[in-house]
Design an enzyme around this catalytic site. Sequence first.
Site, mmCIF file in Angstrom:
data_model
loop_
_atom_site.group_PDB
_atom_site.id
_atom_site.type_symbol
_atom_site.label_atom_id
_atom_site.label_comp_id
_atom_site.label_asym_id
_atom_site.label_seq_id
_atom_site.Cartn_x
_atom_site.Cartn_y
_atom_site.Cartn_z
ATOM 1 N N THR A 107 -1.044 2.549 -2.012
ATOM 2 C CA THR A 107 -1.381 1.734 -3.176
ATOM 3 C C THR A 107 -2.682 2.188 -3.825
ATOM 4 O OG1 THR A 107 -0.267 -0.150 -2.180
ATOM 5 C CG2 THR A 107 -1.814 -0.636 -3.943
ATOM 6 N N GLY A 146 -5.301 -0.979 4.666
ATOM 7 C CA GLY A 146 -5.997 -1.628 5.762
ATOM 8 C C GLY A 146 -6.760 -0.616 6.593
ATOM 9 N N GLU A 389 3.833 -4.701 1.511
ATOM 10 C CA GLU A 389 5.079 -3.972 1.783
ATOM 11 C C GLU A 389 6.096 -4.237 0.684
ATOM 12 O OE1 GLU A 389 3.898 -2.328 4.471
ATOM 13 O OE2 GLU A 389 5.282 -0.971 3.505
HETATM 14 C C1 LIG Z 1 0.642 -4.343 15.657
HETATM 15 C C2 LIG Z 1 0.666 -5.361 14.562
HETATM 16 C C3 LIG Z 1 2.060 -5.464 13.930
HETATM 17 C C4 LIG Z 1 1.962 -6.103 12.578
HETATM 18 C C5 LIG Z 1 3.252 -5.911 11.801
HETATM 19 C C6 LIG Z 1 3.143 -6.235 10.349
HETATM 20 C C7 LIG Z 1 2.095 -5.393 9.626
HETATM 21 C C8 LIG Z 1 2.062 -5.695 8.160
HETATM 22 C C9 LIG Z 1 0.918 -4.958 7.493
HETATM 23 C C10 LIG Z 1 1.192 -4.798 6.045
HETATM 24 C C11 LIG Z 1 0.063 -4.068 5.383
HETATM 25 C C12 LIG Z 1 0.511 -3.660 4.018
HETATM 26 C C13 LIG Z 1 0.957 -2.393 3.808
HETATM 27 C C14 LIG Z 1 1.446 -2.050 2.475
HETATM 28 O O1 LIG Z 1 1.561 -2.874 1.598
HETATM 29 S S1 LIG Z 1 1.904 -0.409 2.311
HETATM 30 C C15 LIG Z 1 2.384 -0.260 0.624
HETATM 31 C C16 LIG Z 1 3.701 -0.962 0.351
HETATM 32 N N1 LIG Z 1 4.137 -0.643 -0.961
HETATM 33 C C17 LIG Z 1 5.390 -0.873 -1.377
HETATM 34 O O2 LIG Z 1 6.201 -1.450 -0.699
HETATM 35 C C18 LIG Z 1 5.723 -0.327 -2.732
HETATM 36 C C19 LIG Z 1 6.927 -1.028 -3.313
HETATM 37 N N2 LIG Z 1 7.610 -0.140 -4.240
HETATM 38 C C20 LIG Z 1 8.673 0.622 -3.801
HETATM 39 O O3 LIG Z 1 9.083 0.604 -2.670
HETATM 40 C C21 LIG Z 1 9.339 1.487 -4.838
HETATM 41 O O4 LIG Z 1 8.481 1.744 -5.897
HETATM 42 C C22 LIG Z 1 10.586 0.802 -5.429
HETATM 43 C C23 LIG Z 1 11.581 0.615 -4.329
HETATM 44 C C24 LIG Z 1 10.228 -0.515 -6.049
HETATM 45 C C25 LIG Z 1 11.158 1.680 -6.509
HETATM 46 O O5 LIG Z 1 11.477 2.922 -5.905
HETATM 47 P P1 LIG Z 1 11.649 4.172 -6.843
HETATM 48 O O6 LIG Z 1 10.480 4.225 -7.755
HETATM 49 O O7 LIG Z 1 11.927 5.369 -6.018
HETATM 50 O O8 LIG Z 1 12.875 3.890 -7.762
HETATM 51 P P2 LIG Z 1 14.319 3.285 -7.477
HETATM 52 O O9 LIG Z 1 14.275 1.811 -7.446
HETATM 53 O O10 LIG Z 1 15.179 3.942 -8.498
HETATM 54 O O11 LIG Z 1 14.775 3.816 -6.020
HETATM 55 C C26 LIG Z 1 15.240 5.156 -5.923
HETATM 56 C C27 LIG Z 1 16.195 5.186 -4.779
HETATM 57 O O12 LIG Z 1 15.444 5.036 -3.561
HETATM 58 C C28 LIG Z 1 15.978 3.976 -2.808
HETATM 59 N N3 LIG Z 1 14.880 3.379 -2.092
HETATM 60 C C29 LIG Z 1 13.817 2.795 -2.637
HETATM 61 N N4 LIG Z 1 12.991 2.375 -1.663
HETATM 62 C C30 LIG Z 1 13.567 2.745 -0.487
HETATM 63 C C31 LIG Z 1 13.192 2.594 0.881
HETATM 64 N N5 LIG Z 1 12.065 1.985 1.249
HETATM 65 N N6 LIG Z 1 14.007 3.102 1.826
HETATM 66 C C32 LIG Z 1 15.143 3.715 1.462
HETATM 67 N N7 LIG Z 1 15.582 3.899 0.192
HETATM 68 C C33 LIG Z 1 14.768 3.399 -0.770
HETATM 69 C C34 LIG Z 1 16.603 3.058 -3.819
HETATM 70 O O13 LIG Z 1 17.576 2.234 -3.213
HETATM 71 C C35 LIG Z 1 17.204 4.065 -4.767
HETATM 72 O O14 LIG Z 1 18.340 4.558 -4.138
HETATM 73 P P3 LIG Z 1 19.645 4.843 -5.001
HETATM 74 O O15 LIG Z 1 19.229 5.828 -6.053
HETATM 75 O O16 LIG Z 1 20.640 5.350 -4.001
HETATM 76 O O17 LIG Z 1 20.024 3.515 -5.590
HETATM 77 C C1 LIG Z 2 -3.527 -8.030 2.405
HETATM 78 C C2 LIG Z 2 -2.972 -6.768 1.792
HETATM 79 C C3 LIG Z 2 -2.885 -5.607 2.567
HETATM 80 C C4 LIG Z 2 -2.399 -4.427 2.002
HETATM 81 N N1 LIG Z 2 -2.360 -3.282 2.769
HETATM 82 C C5 LIG Z 2 -1.935 -2.138 2.201
HETATM 83 C C6 LIG Z 2 -1.926 -0.916 2.968
HETATM 84 O O1 LIG Z 2 -2.306 -0.900 4.133
HETATM 85 N N2 LIG Z 2 -1.529 0.228 2.352
HETATM 86 C C7 LIG Z 2 -1.112 0.246 1.048
HETATM 87 O O2 LIG Z 2 -0.765 1.314 0.541
HETATM 88 N N3 LIG Z 2 -1.072 -0.903 0.305
HETATM 89 C C8 LIG Z 2 -1.485 -2.077 0.850
HETATM 90 N N4 LIG Z 2 -1.455 -3.237 0.114
HETATM 91 C C9 LIG Z 2 -1.025 -3.200 -1.294
HETATM 92 C C10 LIG Z 2 0.353 -3.777 -1.478
HETATM 93 O O3 LIG Z 2 1.319 -2.920 -0.966
HETATM 94 C C11 LIG Z 2 0.580 -4.012 -2.972
HETATM 95 O O4 LIG Z 2 -0.312 -5.002 -3.414
HETATM 96 C C12 LIG Z 2 2.027 -4.451 -3.227
HETATM 97 O O5 LIG Z 2 2.884 -3.352 -3.057
HETATM 98 C C13 LIG Z 2 2.226 -5.041 -4.624
HETATM 99 O O6 LIG Z 2 1.884 -4.105 -5.614
HETATM 100 P P1 LIG Z 2 0.797 -4.495 -6.744
HETATM 101 O O7 LIG Z 2 -0.368 -5.060 -6.076
HETATM 102 O O8 LIG Z 2 0.657 -3.306 -7.602
HETATM 103 O O9 LIG Z 2 1.494 -5.655 -7.574
HETATM 104 P P2 LIG Z 2 2.201 -5.501 -9.014
HETATM 105 O O10 LIG Z 2 3.412 -4.692 -8.868
HETATM 106 O O11 LIG Z 2 1.183 -5.106 -10.012
HETATM 107 O O12 LIG Z 2 2.651 -7.022 -9.225
HETATM 108 C C14 LIG Z 2 2.123 -7.813 -10.285
HETATM 109 C C15 LIG Z 2 3.279 -8.615 -10.876
HETATM 110 O O13 LIG Z 2 4.156 -7.703 -11.544
HETATM 111 C C16 LIG Z 2 5.504 -7.931 -11.157
HETATM 112 N N5 LIG Z 2 6.270 -6.685 -11.201
HETATM 113 C C17 LIG Z 2 5.829 -5.458 -10.883
HETATM 114 N N6 LIG Z 2 6.803 -4.543 -11.000
HETATM 115 C C18 LIG Z 2 7.897 -5.215 -11.425
HETATM 116 C C19 LIG Z 2 9.243 -4.844 -11.733
HETATM 117 N N7 LIG Z 2 9.656 -3.560 -11.635
HETATM 118 N N8 LIG Z 2 10.109 -5.805 -12.099
HETATM 119 C C20 LIG Z 2 9.703 -7.098 -12.178
HETATM 120 N N9 LIG Z 2 8.447 -7.520 -11.927
HETATM 121 C C21 LIG Z 2 7.560 -6.585 -11.551
HETATM 122 C C22 LIG Z 2 5.390 -8.442 -9.727
HETATM 123 O O14 LIG Z 2 6.545 -9.192 -9.370
HETATM 124 C C23 LIG Z 2 4.129 -9.308 -9.790
HETATM 125 O O15 LIG Z 2 4.483 -10.614 -10.192
HETATM 126 C C24 LIG Z 2 -1.950 -4.426 0.658
HETATM 127 C C25 LIG Z 2 -2.017 -5.594 -0.118
HETATM 128 C C26 LIG Z 2 -2.515 -6.760 0.449
HETATM 129 C C27 LIG Z 2 -2.589 -8.011 -0.385
#
Ligand SMILES: CCCCCCCCCCC/C=C/C(=O)SCCNC(=O)CCNC(=O)[C@H](O)C(C)(C)COP(=O)(O)OP(=O)(O)OC[C@H]1O[C@@H](n2cnc3c(N)ncnc32)[C@H](O)[C@@H]1OP(=O)(O)O
Ligand SMILES: Cc1cc2nc3c(=O)[nH]c(=O)nc-3n(C[C@H](O)[C@H](O)[C@H](O)COP(=O)(O)OP(=O)(O)OC[C@H]3O[C@@H](n4cnc5c(N)ncnc54)[C@H](O)[C@@H]3O)c2cc1C
Length: 632
Positions: A107, A146, A389
Amino acid sequence: MQKTFKNEKILFAEPLFQCDGLAGFTRSELYENAIHRTLRINQLKKEHNWTQEDFDIAIRCLNYEVGFVIHLSMFIPAIERLATDDQKAKWLPLAESYRILGTYAQTELGHGTNLMALETTATFDPRTDEFVLRTPQLSSMKWWPGSLGKTATHAIVLAQLIIGNKNYGMNPFMVQLRSLEDHMPLPGIIVGDIGAKLGANSNDNGFLILNDVRIPRENMLARNSKVTKDGRYIQTSTNKANYATMVLVRLSIIRWAEDTIKNGSLIAIRYSAVRRQSSLQAGGPEMQVLDYQTQQYKIFPSLAASYALFFTYEAMMKEYEIAYAQIMRGNNQLLGQIHGQLSGLKAFASDLVTYELEMCRRSCGGHGYLKASVVGETLLHTLPLVTVEGDNTVMYLQCARYLLKQIAKALAGQDVDEPTSYLKKDILSYTCPVQKGEHCTNPNYLLKIYTQRAHSAIASVARQLQFDLESGKDQSSAFNNNLVSLVQAAKAHCQLCLMKNFVESVSALERTCSENLASVLRQLCLYFGLHGIVTASGEFLESEAIGLQQLEWIKAEELKSLAAIRPNAVALVDAFDLHDQTVMSALGRYDGNAYQHLFEAAKREPMNQTQVPPAYYKYLRDLIKGQPLAKL
Ligand SMILES: CCCCCCCCCCC/C=C/C(=O)SCCNC(=O)CCNC(=O)[C@H](O)C(C)(C)COP(=O)(O)OP(=O)(O)OC[C@H]1O[C@@H](n2cnc3c(N)ncnc32)[C@H](O)[C@@H]1OP(=O)(O)O
Ligand SMILES: Cc1cc2nc3c(=O)[nH]c(=O)nc-3n(C[C@H](O)[C@H](O)[C@H](O)COP(=O)(O)OP(=O)(O)OC[C@H]3O[C@@H](n4cnc5c(N)ncnc54)[C@H](O)[C@@H]3O)c2cc1C
């Protein structure tokens, strides 16, 4: 409910893991305490030959209030999923022994959801056989990962791979951030903590600016794609495989959600059993608030959700393990299914528990607003799950995208995945199974109603999309015009999954458990199904899965269910087998002495360590004595 942690006594015998004292800690103290805890659990694991599962349960017993959460839950799993065997051989031993401490840096300040738009670049330099990493502008800096702020020595940086003038999309790169000698940031690295959050403040979520940081070519994690020495990009697996780490964490979040709602429902139900307030008969004895129908209506959904999420996590873990085993053998056939399922269920589980935790908090009255009740803290720590996530809306849309593909296959007479097999049925051949009131007590009948509602929601939005496209709308406009219905269809599918897992798990259990236990679980499963229909009655009516008569019967049966659950409510939360030190709540202690524990907690309040506050001498004394106040 939770695999009984046989090592609980060992863990909670140590002051470090006794949680009362965390209140009043500064961020630095919370951060240090969390690191200390993880390393001490690691020592206990070695001293007592704990398994990895014991280690994980110990962390859950501490409500994940530990250090290195991303190192353990993302950095190591990402190496396992994105690195070649040689790279694993190099990096895994270092990570598993904490010789390097990692984060997952995807991110950015400007983008989190839209991975295609990430701005960080990794440009291949054939002259030196290196990648040059840069965050070209303010919005490009990594923001949120994180442990990035003060801990991580390394990061798996997700960056756009540039070779020559071509962008090959997001790829993973191992980047060292800090010296292993003095922990100082390396040249070109600007890193720090992003500041205090609503909760989880022991975690140093950070920012990272990369100013032309050079890494060797072999630092690109190359299981799914690689760059040759002469600059050729070779893709060895779908680039979706680079998303694999997120799929695993979404599964972990379902269990995290299960853990938090168990805590919340336990606090609310135990406190409601000891709290007496008002009476129904004038002059009669005060009632346990747990006997008020409205109190049951507030908190029994969290009890049912605890069990529903437990069964869904168990089912999805099995589904994930099968898919992951195939994917790691290069067979991506189940990738779309597991991504679609876990995207939706992560969103649904985290939405469900954040809503129900607030209801648990409210059910505790004024004391629910005290930190010592912990239910509010639990909610604050759970809130990020609707965002991390993958923002929940975006995750529902990914699930909906999967469902649209599945129904298109079904309508074309092709095979569909098991989780969406109901889409093969003829939607018009449905007859509501509830034809008289007593039919509402059959969870299998309710399951048919959930199935029809989900099928109808998916079919309806598919038809509307088709209509919009045939009316001349382009793909993106047609999609944007139907996003709300797409989210609704995904939620309907996810709620069906929870109900199906609940019904099937209880059905399997009753073959081996006592009839008494089976009857209690059946009752809870029935209640979960009835309540889910009542809370989304508009959608169930709209889909014609039920009519108004059925809704009337279902609502009546739901209220009867409350009374049926009441006698077992406390036993059902005791069955979570959670140690008082895990729940940490003055209101939810096993001994039920809520008022005594509240008062003990108040006495520990730092402000109460002196009778007369410093402010008295600065401001109050002259004020009270009528003396003129000095210029303030
Ligand atoms: C010891 C302790 C244990 C604790 C346990 C819990 C810990 C929790 C800690 C959490 C900390 C936080 C971490 C984070 O937040 S990390 C960052 C997370 N970020 C995201 O999740 C980003 C979200 N956005 C996306 O995943 C993609 O942008 C999105 C899916 C929205 C769009 O993907 P893309 O831009 O590629 O475009 P498409 O939608 O067209 O997808 C293309 C094709 O890819 C397939 N797809 C997409 N995502 C996945 C996936 N994850 N796995 C497999 N395939 C995927 C999608 O279905 C499309 O496929 P098709 O073309 O066949 O339809
Ligand atoms: C506590 C915490 C820990 C985190 N840890 C990590 C980490 O370890 N590593 C890491 O990489 N990231 C981490 N993140 C980031 C996290 O993965 C992102 O915040 C999350 O993926 C959401 O993306 P964003 O913040 O850009 O929200 P945005 O996507 O900007 O969301 C803003 C608004 O826009 C809307 N929106 C966005 N896209 C669309 C769409 N295509 N269609 C419709 N609505 C849409 C959303 O629904 C939301 O209401 C963490 C976040 C938090 C809060």
